[in-house]
Structures are given as C-alpha cells and as structure tokens.
Enzyme design. Structure first.
Site, mmCIF file in Angstrom:
data_model
loop_
_atom_site.group_PDB
_atom_site.id
_atom_site.type_symbol
_atom_site.label_atom_id
_atom_site.label_comp_id
_atom_site.label_asym_id
_atom_site.label_seq_id
_atom_site.Cartn_x
_atom_site.Cartn_y
_atom_site.Cartn_z
ATOM 1 N N ASN A 9 52.576 59.931 27.841
ATOM 2 C CA ASN A 9 51.963 58.913 26.994
ATOM 3 C C ASN A 9 52.814 58.787 25.734
ATOM 4 O O ASN A 9 52.707 59.608 24.826
ATOM 5 C CB ASN A 9 50.530 59.350 26.671
ATOM 6 N N LYS A 11 52.538 56.746 23.479
ATOM 7 C CA LYS A 11 51.724 56.214 22.372
ATOM 8 C C LYS A 11 52.494 55.105 21.662
ATOM 9 O O LYS A 11 53.302 54.416 22.286
ATOM 10 C CB LYS A 11 51.299 57.340 21.423
ATOM 11 N N HIS A 94 41.281 56.564 25.918
ATOM 12 C CA HIS A 94 41.944 57.614 25.147
ATOM 13 C C HIS A 94 41.180 57.814 23.840
ATOM 14 O O HIS A 94 40.681 56.851 23.254
ATOM 15 C CB HIS A 94 43.404 57.221 24.874
ATOM 16 N N GLU A 96 42.099 58.243 20.916
ATOM 17 C CA GLU A 96 42.598 57.453 19.776
ATOM 18 C C GLU A 96 42.040 56.038 19.835
ATOM 19 O O GLU A 96 41.760 55.423 18.803
ATOM 20 C CB GLU A 96 44.133 57.464 19.766
ATOM 21 N N GLU A 164 40.830 65.837 27.527
ATOM 22 C CA GLU A 164 41.608 65.987 26.300
ATOM 23 C C GLU A 164 40.685 66.334 25.132
ATOM 24 O O GLU A 164 40.109 65.431 24.495
ATOM 25 C CB GLU A 164 42.349 64.681 25.980
ATOM 26 N N GLY A 170 47.721 66.331 19.455
ATOM 27 C CA GLY A 170 48.681 66.150 18.369
ATOM 28 C C GLY A 170 48.573 67.179 17.257
ATOM 29 O O GLY A 170 49.125 66.993 16.174
ATOM 30 N N SER A 210 48.400 68.727 23.042
ATOM 31 C CA SER A 210 49.445 69.667 22.617
ATOM 32 C C SER A 210 50.094 70.430 23.775
ATOM 33 O O SER A 210 50.435 71.605 23.630
ATOM 34 C CB SER A 210 48.904 70.634 21.553
#
Ligand code: PGA
Length: 253
Positions: A9, A11, A94, A96, A164, A170, A210
């Site tokens: 990904n 991003k 996701h 985010e 996740e 991150g 991560s």
C-alpha cells in the site's frame, strides 16, 4: 490450502515517475516468486503506468480505495467500473479512510458490495484503536466491523481481510505475532458464523501495521496469518522484496 497474499500500500506516496521506478526495480524478483500472491497498490494516477510495467508478469494490481456508484456526478471519485478495467484488487475501509475521509461501516459495506458486483477482489481492512484495545474492546469492535462490512451479502465470495490494529499503523509499534493471530482467529469465527465453517477456514486474512523485513517472519509463521498489508516498508524495494520472499519461504515449509 490458503495462498498467502502480500500487498504493498503505497498510500499517498510516489509521483508517477517514482512509482514507475520503484515497481520497475522490484518486478523481476517479485515475478520469480510462487506460492504467494503479490499485489501492488500505487496511487490512482500511477495505476495505468504500473500496469504497463507489470504486464506479462504474475504480479497483481490494486487500488487503495473507490466510490461505490458506477458513474455519475461525483466529482473527484473513481468508480468500480473504471477500476475493474485495470485492477485485480481494491483496498476498502482502510483506517485512514475511516478516520480522515468519513468511511463509515455502512459506506464500507456499500463499497464491498460494489467491488464484488464488478469483479474486483476486495481487501477489507478492520482494526481497533489504541483506546479500544486498552479498554478490552478489540473482539467486540472487530466482530462489529466484520458483520457490518458483510451486511446483506448472502454468500461469501473471495474477499481478503486485513487485520490492522490502528495503534500499529505507521507507528513502528507492530502487534506481536500471537496477538495478531488471536484476533485473526476471531475474524475467522465471525466469517464462520455468517457463512459457515468453510468460509472461516478459506478466507485469507492479512496482518498489517508496521510490518518490516525484520518482523514479517513473526507474523507469517503464525498459522492463521495469510500474508501482510505493507505500508511504509513497501516504498523501499529491498525491504518489500525481503518481506515477500520470506513469506513465500515460510509458508512453503
Ligand atoms: P504501515 O501501514 O506498514 O506503514 O504501518 C500499513 C497500512 O496502513 O496498510
């Protein structure tokens, strides 16, 4: 037998030229691997150039999001029909997008239905916040997200799920392998309840948050972890290649 799937990904990183260069540098070694599905998810504007780079290989292409309507007055959006011409996969829900762009459980459900209707293979992301984790709510949150995502879908069709934990994305603070495996078993249980034991056993479930070349082995050696959704580490060719190569090796033994 579940075939592991590792997805990159990118991003909101890489210009078209950078995505082109990154994928070009990984293509040969990625294509050589078997026993693991490899999916690259660059930003929308790089999908077509990256598709050209990976043409004739076994590498799959994925988008990072989409809207659920097929066409119309939705300025700035990309539809499942458009993606289905180019991509194999699409990442949905996701964290985010849930946290920053208003993707609710209902919207994720609409997107999942649209992806399945138009022949895109979905990667549906679920995960709890740090607060929910510390409050002992992980299982409840995960069950709710899975149930909501599949609401109104009568039969299970090949969908990858990515677990996740938001606190691990991150942050450099990955979950432990056994923690990830335990939650992934809960997801299998939720799918079994909805669609029967077969679905729970065959659904492929990734860990994300991560993931690096140094910790992938810990996740992938867990029995219920079928791959990884990789953010930051997918932007470094050597590191991502190592993640995929270790996955292929560990899952083949
Ligand atoms: P990360 O992101 O690997 O950078 O933690 C994972 C993801 O958000 O998919």
């Amino acid at each position: 037998m579940r075939i592991p799937v590792v997805a990159a990904n990118f991003k909101m990183n890489t210009t078209v030229a950078e995505a082109f260069e990154l994928v070009t540098s990984m293509k040969k070694r990625l294509n050589r691997l078997s026993g693991v599905e490899r999916v690259l998810c660059p930003p929308f504007i790089s999908l077509v150039p990256v598709k050209e780079v990976i043409k004739g290989t076994s590498i799959k292409l994925g988008a990072q999001n989409m809207f659920y309507e097929r066409s119309g007055a939705f300025t700035g959006e990309i539809s499942p029909v458009m993606l289905a011409q180019i991509c194999d996969y699409v990442i949905l829900g996701h964290s985010e997008r849930r946290a920053r762009f208003g993707d609710t459980d209902e919207i994720v459900n609409k997107k999942l239905k649209a992806a399945l209707a138009f022949g895109l293979a979905p990667i549906v992301c679920v995960g709890e916040t740090l607060e929910q984790n510390e409050g002992g709510e992980t299982i409840e949150v995960i069950n709710r997200q899975v149930k909501a995502a599949f609401d109104g879908i009568d039969a299970f069709r090949d969908t990858v799920i990515a677990y996740e934990p938001i606190w691990a994305i991150g942050t450099g603070k990955a979950a432990r392998g056994d923690q990830a495996n335990a939650v992934i078993r809960v997801i299998r249980g939720a799918l079994s309840k909805l669609y029967g034991d077969d679905a729970g056993q065959t659904v492929r479930i990734q860990y994300g948050g991560s993931v690096t070349a140094s910790n992938i082995a810990e996740f992938i050696s867990q029995p219920d972890v079928d791959g990884a959704l990789v953010g930051g580490a997918s932007l470094k060719a050597e590191e991502f290649l190592s993640i995929v190569e270790q996955t292929a090796k560990i899952k083949s033994t």
